[in-house]
Design an enzyme around this catalytic site. Structure first.
Site, PDB file in Angstrom:
ATOM      1  N   LYS A   1      -2.165  -2.496   7.442  1.00 12.63           N
ATOM      2  CA  LYS A   1      -3.488  -2.043   7.863  1.00 12.63           C
ATOM      3  C   LYS A   1      -3.823  -2.633   9.230  1.00 12.63           C
ATOM      4  O   LYS A   1      -3.555  -3.798   9.491  1.00 12.63           O
ATOM      5  CB  LYS A   1      -4.523  -2.493   6.821  1.00 12.63           C
ATOM      6  CG  LYS A   1      -5.729  -1.613   6.714  1.00 12.63           C
ATOM      7  CD  LYS A   1      -6.549  -2.045   5.500  1.00 12.63           C
ATOM      8  CE  LYS A   1      -7.764  -1.172   5.310  1.00 12.63           C
ATOM      9  NZ  LYS A   1      -8.533  -1.583   4.122  1.00 12.63           N
TER      10      LYS A   1
ATOM     11  N   ARG B   1       0.849  -1.190   0.000  1.00 14.96           N
ATOM     12  CA  ARG B   1       0.000   0.000   0.000  1.00 14.96           C
ATOM     13  C   ARG B   1       0.885   1.241   0.000  1.00 14.96           C
ATOM     14  O   ARG B   1       2.042   1.183   0.436  1.00 14.96           O
ATOM     15  CB  ARG B   1      -0.904   0.015   1.236  1.00 14.96           C
ATOM     16  CG  ARG B   1      -1.813  -1.210   1.353  1.00 14.96           C
ATOM     17  CD  ARG B   1      -2.568  -1.180   2.676  1.00 14.96           C
ATOM     18  NE  ARG B   1      -3.491  -2.311   2.800  1.00 14.96           N
ATOM     19  CZ  ARG B   1      -3.189  -3.476   3.393  1.00 14.96           C
ATOM     20  NH1 ARG B   1      -1.973  -3.648   3.933  1.00 14.96           N
ATOM     21  NH2 ARG B   1      -4.074  -4.452   3.470  1.00 14.96           N
TER      22      ARG B   1
ATOM     23  N   TYR C   1      -8.672 -11.938  -6.914  1.00 13.08           N
ATOM     24  CA  TYR C   1      -7.603 -11.816  -7.911  1.00 13.08           C
ATOM     25  C   TYR C   1      -7.390 -13.082  -8.737  1.00 13.08           C
ATOM     26  O   TYR C   1      -6.544 -13.111  -9.617  1.00 13.08           O
ATOM     27  CB  TYR C   1      -6.306 -11.396  -7.211  1.00 13.08           C
ATOM     28  CG  TYR C   1      -6.484 -10.069  -6.532  1.00 13.08           C
ATOM     29  CD1 TYR C   1      -6.573  -8.895  -7.260  1.00 13.08           C
ATOM     30  CD2 TYR C   1      -6.647  -9.993  -5.154  1.00 13.08           C
ATOM     31  CE1 TYR C   1      -6.795  -7.674  -6.651  1.00 13.08           C
ATOM     32  CE2 TYR C   1      -6.864  -8.776  -4.527  1.00 13.08           C
ATOM     33  CZ  TYR C   1      -6.937  -7.630  -5.278  1.00 13.08           C
ATOM     34  OH  TYR C   1      -7.168  -6.429  -4.670  1.00 13.08           O
TER      35      TYR C   1
ATOM     36  N   HIS D   1      -3.052   1.927  -5.597  1.00 18.42           N
ATOM     37  CA  HIS D   1      -3.660   0.625  -5.301  1.00 18.42           C
ATOM     38  C   HIS D   1      -3.771  -0.262  -6.540  1.00 18.42           C
ATOM     39  O   HIS D   1      -3.874  -1.488  -6.424  1.00 18.42           O
ATOM     40  CB  HIS D   1      -5.036   0.839  -4.667  1.00 18.42           C
ATOM     41  CG  HIS D   1      -5.319  -0.096  -3.539  1.00 18.42           C
ATOM     42  ND1 HIS D   1      -4.648  -0.036  -2.336  1.00 18.42           N
ATOM     43  CD2 HIS D   1      -6.172  -1.146  -3.439  1.00 18.42           C
ATOM     44  CE1 HIS D   1      -5.095  -0.989  -1.539  1.00 18.42           C
ATOM     45  NE2 HIS D   1      -6.007  -1.680  -2.186  1.00 18.42           N
TER      46      HIS D   1
END
Length: 295
Positions: A179, A157, A280, A245
């Site tokens: 995060k 990130r 993904y 991102h």
């Protein structure tokens, strides 16, 4: 904001946010910010809430409606206006979430529904490998090339990118805080380490040990966004894709396409849930269209 234990740069962001809010809502806006900080929300998340909320407040101001006296009808009218402007349901629902968070904080009893969205079973706005190569070729200096390559080759990130230090160059793995304050190791390829070592030769020396710097000091999130937008324009890549991102999405998809298992991708990306990672393994819209053309 003086009694809150936050960094000075974060405090500056919150002060700028409050300045945008009409005077009669400033106190409640500050209380909302403090509440969200206490809940552990990130600065960017809180900033996102206010971007949406300020847009809603301006809409109400034009209509002469007070935020404390709204009803569900006003929110439905706002929702309709956003749809007519061509905003996607996902974007509108994000705005409604922000509004709902604020209304809850002032004990408002207003109820409303989000727009129903059908689950999307294909990836959208993901950089292709060819687009990333074009971006890198457009880079006018080694610093920008190193930034884009690091985002692409690690899937980190932007907040994690800004944590990287000079001492991290040369390591095979780097511990970063992700995060939710969770730590994980990111892996650095030999190719990326070689590029970062070349970058160090021309790195602008500033106070502190941050890896990526400019003339004004360590780079911040806004500078990274501008770098990506600049080269996306040169590489003729859609603006909607041009954000940090997108590299994270491309990194995870590249691993999935190369047969890496979902649990390992989740570990590398720092995903809390495998359901996030499972996205993904899907095809992109462009890949699906190509398949349809060959039927």
């Amino acid at each position: 904001m003086d009694n809150i234990g936050i960094k000075s740069e974060e405090k500056e962001i919150y002060i700028k946010i409050i300045k945008k809010v009409p005077d009669r809502y400033k106190n409640i806006a500050q209380e909302f910010i403090i509440k969200k900080i206490d809940e552990g929300k990130r600065t960017e998340t809180i900033k996102g809430y206010f971007n949406d909320l300020i847009q809603f407040i301006r809409y109400l101001e034009i209509k002469g409606v007070d935020l404390f006296n709204i009803d569900s009808k006003e929110i439905e009218l706002f929702k309709g206006k956003m749809l007519r402007r061509g905003l996607k349901p996902k974007s509108i629902n994000r705005k409604l979430t922000s509004i709902n968070q604020f209304l809850k904080s002032i004990d408002s009893q207003v109820k409303f529904r989000k727009i129903k969205e059908q689950s999307q079973n294909f990836l959208n706005d993901v950089f292709t490998r060819e687009e990333i190569e074009r971006l890198i070729k457009c880079c006018s200096n080694i610093r920008d090339k190193a930034i884009i390559s690091t985002l692409w080759k690690t899937g980190i990130r932007v907040s994690e990118l800004l944590q990287l230090k000079v001492r991290d160059v040369g390591k095979e793995s780097i511990d970063i805080e992700g995060k939710g304050g969770k730590h994980r190791d990111i892996l650095i390829s030999n190719e990326l380490n070689k590029l970062l070592k070349e970058y160090l030769k021309v790195r602008i020396s500033v106070p502190g040990n941050e890896l990526f710097t400019g003339k004004r000091g360590a780079l911040k999130r806004g500078a990274i966004n501008k770098i990506i937008l600049k080269y996306a324009k040169l590489a003729k890549i859609r603006k909607e894709k041009a954000h940090p991102h997108s590299f994270r999405h491309a990194f995870c998809k590249a691993l999935a396409d190369n047969g890496v298992s979902i649990d390992i991708i989740a570990d590398l990306a720092g995903h809390k849930s495998l359901d996030t990672t499972r996205i993904y393994t899907r095809h992109t819209k462009k890949e699906l269209i190509k398949i349809l053309d060959n039927i």
